[in-house]
Design a protein around this motif. Structure first.
Motif, PDB file in Angstrom:
ATOM      1  N   ALA A  33       0.733  -1.151   0.333  1.00  0.00           N
ATOM      2  CA  ALA A  33       0.083  -0.112  -0.117  1.00  0.00           C
ATOM      3  C   ALA A  33       0.632   1.507  -0.099  1.00  0.00           C
ATOM      4  O   ALA A  33       0.694   2.121  -0.435  1.00  0.00           O
ATOM      5  N   GLU A  34       1.713   1.160   0.550  1.00  0.00           N
ATOM      6  CA  GLU A  34       3.127   2.170   0.612  1.00  0.00           C
ATOM      7  C   GLU A  34       3.140   2.588  -0.769  1.00  0.00           C
ATOM      8  O   GLU A  34       3.601   3.841  -1.220  1.00  0.00           O
ATOM      9  N   ARG A  35       3.956   1.271  -1.606  1.00  0.00           N
ATOM     10  CA  ARG A  35       4.670   2.104  -3.002  1.00  0.00           C
ATOM     11  C   ARG A  35       4.396   0.224  -3.669  1.00  0.00           C
ATOM     12  O   ARG A  35       4.678  -0.907  -2.646  1.00  0.00           O
ATOM     13  N   PRO A  36       4.689  -0.149  -5.205  1.00  0.00           N
ATOM     14  CA  PRO A  36       4.881  -0.921  -5.141  1.00  0.00           C
ATOM     15  C   PRO A  36       6.457  -1.367  -4.801  1.00  0.00           C
ATOM     16  O   PRO A  36       7.087  -0.698  -4.780  1.00  0.00           O
ATOM     17  N   HIS A  37       6.627  -2.259  -5.023  1.00  0.00           N
ATOM     18  CA  HIS A  37       7.840  -3.791  -4.936  1.00  0.00           C
ATOM     19  C   HIS A  37       7.914  -5.108  -5.432  1.00  0.00           C
ATOM     20  O   HIS A  37       7.240  -5.266  -5.893  1.00  0.00           O
ATOM     21  N   THR A  38      10.058  -5.144  -5.629  1.00  0.00           N
ATOM     22  CA  THR A  38      10.170  -6.105  -6.591  1.00  0.00           C
ATOM     23  C   THR A  38      10.027  -7.538  -5.583  1.00  0.00           C
ATOM     24  O   THR A  38       9.613  -6.793  -3.900  1.00  0.00           O
ATOM     25  N   PHE A  39       9.408  -7.752  -5.965  1.00  0.00           N
ATOM     26  CA  PHE A  39       9.755  -9.187  -4.855  1.00  0.00           C
ATOM     27  C   PHE A  39      10.970  -9.622  -4.161  1.00  0.00           C
ATOM     28  O   PHE A  39      11.009 -10.441  -3.009  1.00  0.00           O
ATOM     29  N   ASN A  40      12.373  -8.730  -4.808  1.00  0.00           N
ATOM     30  CA  ASN A  40      14.070  -9.295  -3.450  1.00  0.00           C
ATOM     31  C   ASN A  40      13.197  -8.176  -2.495  1.00  0.00           C
ATOM     32  O   ASN A  40      13.543  -8.552  -1.554  1.00  0.00           O
ATOM     33  N   GLU A  41      12.972  -7.213  -2.747  1.00  0.00           N
ATOM     34  CA  GLU A  41      12.713  -6.111  -2.348  1.00  0.00           C
ATOM     35  C   GLU A  41      11.411  -6.334  -0.939  1.00  0.00           C
ATOM     36  O   GLU A  41      11.623  -5.958   0.045  1.00  0.00           O
TER      37      GLU A  41
END
Length: 349
Positions: free
Chosen positions: A121-129
């Motif tokens: 909900a904060e921001r999109p992430h990669t799965f590594n992140e």
């Protein structure tokens, strides 16, 4: 009784492969239910094979506007579909996706999902992140299990970029931005038949990854047409769906890796002879790009690129006339390699 060729032509008609259609991207994706998108490029090639006027930017724009999304759907694999359809289809497959989490029974899936949704909900992430941040909250958990739990238990979509085929090698994931709908299996069966019919119950289950659909389909018998193939199997279809007959002409078409024409049925013989199944689907479950001659898979293809030269390498399963493949093959090659300057076809053993 439907012959094999009758089934072939009916399926090609639903899949927009008997002729190129004057549809926009949204109408085409709606008609096709969803496009396999294990890799970024195949959906573009799938639409280029089916539409009369299609440009890469057409799908690019639909992805960036959020009207079309890429996310985990049928059989736990990535698909491109309309955002509204993602909201309708994802709840249907949620039970089968959740069942895959049994291998990690020690993990509190609900808690992981709650944390992941808060982070996304904060921001999109990669799965590594995302795995790294979840590891901070669940230090004793296996990091891969954390990522797997999020992928299987949470409806997510991939964030498009300006990359040529819409997505980078490592994409960021975000929340879909649309509420998930109440599951409606009957509506899905109708959508499937419109895109892949006539079909058996096993076909619907094989495409969707949803089990125990016999009761659902048989409960719809008053709205469906019951048909029979040459083996005596019962197939179902929509009453007004196109069934043009086995003598309808079918043009040469080049389809990308993982195309749903090859993956849409439990029994694929309507488009792919059993003798060639092992040549199309590899041991690691990759589904190779294929070309159709007279409506059936006649071989596989791949692209070899060297500098500004692009070559389409054909591996036929049956005798073919290269001259009959050249126009469509070069059209596919030019679309797939738009920055090349020299284009050629070559038959390889």
């Amino acid at each position: 009784m439907l012959t094999l060729r009758d089934l072939n032509r009916a399926t090609l008609a639903r899949q927009l492969l008997l002729e190129r259609h004057e549809l926009d991207v949204l109408a085409a994706v709606r008609r096709l239910v969803a496009l396999q998108a294990q890799e970024p490029r195949p959906p573009y090639l799938a639409l280029a094979a089916r539409l009369a006027s299609f440009d890469r930017e057409d799908l690019h724009g639909a992805l960036h506007s959020g009207q079309v999304v890429r996310g985990t759907l049928f059989r736990g694999t990535l698909h491109i579909t309309l955002a509204e359809n993602f909201a309708a289809f994802r709840p249907l497959v949620q039970q089968s996706l959740a069942a895959a989490m049994r291998r990690f029974d020690e993990l509190d899936g609900d808690a992981v999902v709650e944390a992941a949704v808060r982070l996304l909900a904060e921001r999109p992430h990669t799965f590594n992140e995302l795995r790294a941040r979840l590891q901070q909250e669940f230090p004793d958990a296996y990091d891969r299990a954390l990522g797997y739990a999020v992928r299987m238990l949470t409806p997510l979509v991939m964030m498009p970029t300006d990359d040529r085929w819409g997505f980078p090698r490592e994409s960021a994931f975000g929340l879909p931005g649309v509420p998930m709908a109440a599951p409606d299996l009957e509506a899905f069966v109708e959508r499937y038949l419109a895109a892949f019919g006539p079909a058996t119950v096993a076909d619907v289950q094989a495409f969707s990854g949803i089990g125990a659909l016999k009761k659902v389909v048989y409960g719809m018998r008053d709205r469906l047409v019951a048909l029979e193939d040459s083996s005596g199997r019962e197939l179902f279809d929509l009453p007004d769906a196109p069934r043009p007959g086995g003598e309808a002409p079918a043009p040469v078409r080049f389809l990308p890796d993982f195309d749903n024409l090859v993956l849409g049925h439990a029994d694929r013989t309507r488009v792919l002879d059993d003798a060639f199944k092992g040549e199309v689907t590899t041991k690691n479950l990759r589904v190779r790009a294929v070309f159709l001659v007279d409506g059936f898979v006649a071989g596989t293809w791949q692209i070899k690129r060297s500098g500004k030269k692009a070559k389409l390498l054909l591996t036929p399963f049956v005798p073919v006339k290269v001259a009959e493949l050249e126009e469509e093959g070069l059209r596919t090659l030019r679309f797939a390699e738009p920055d090349a300057a020299d284009f050629a076809l070559e038959v390889v053993a």
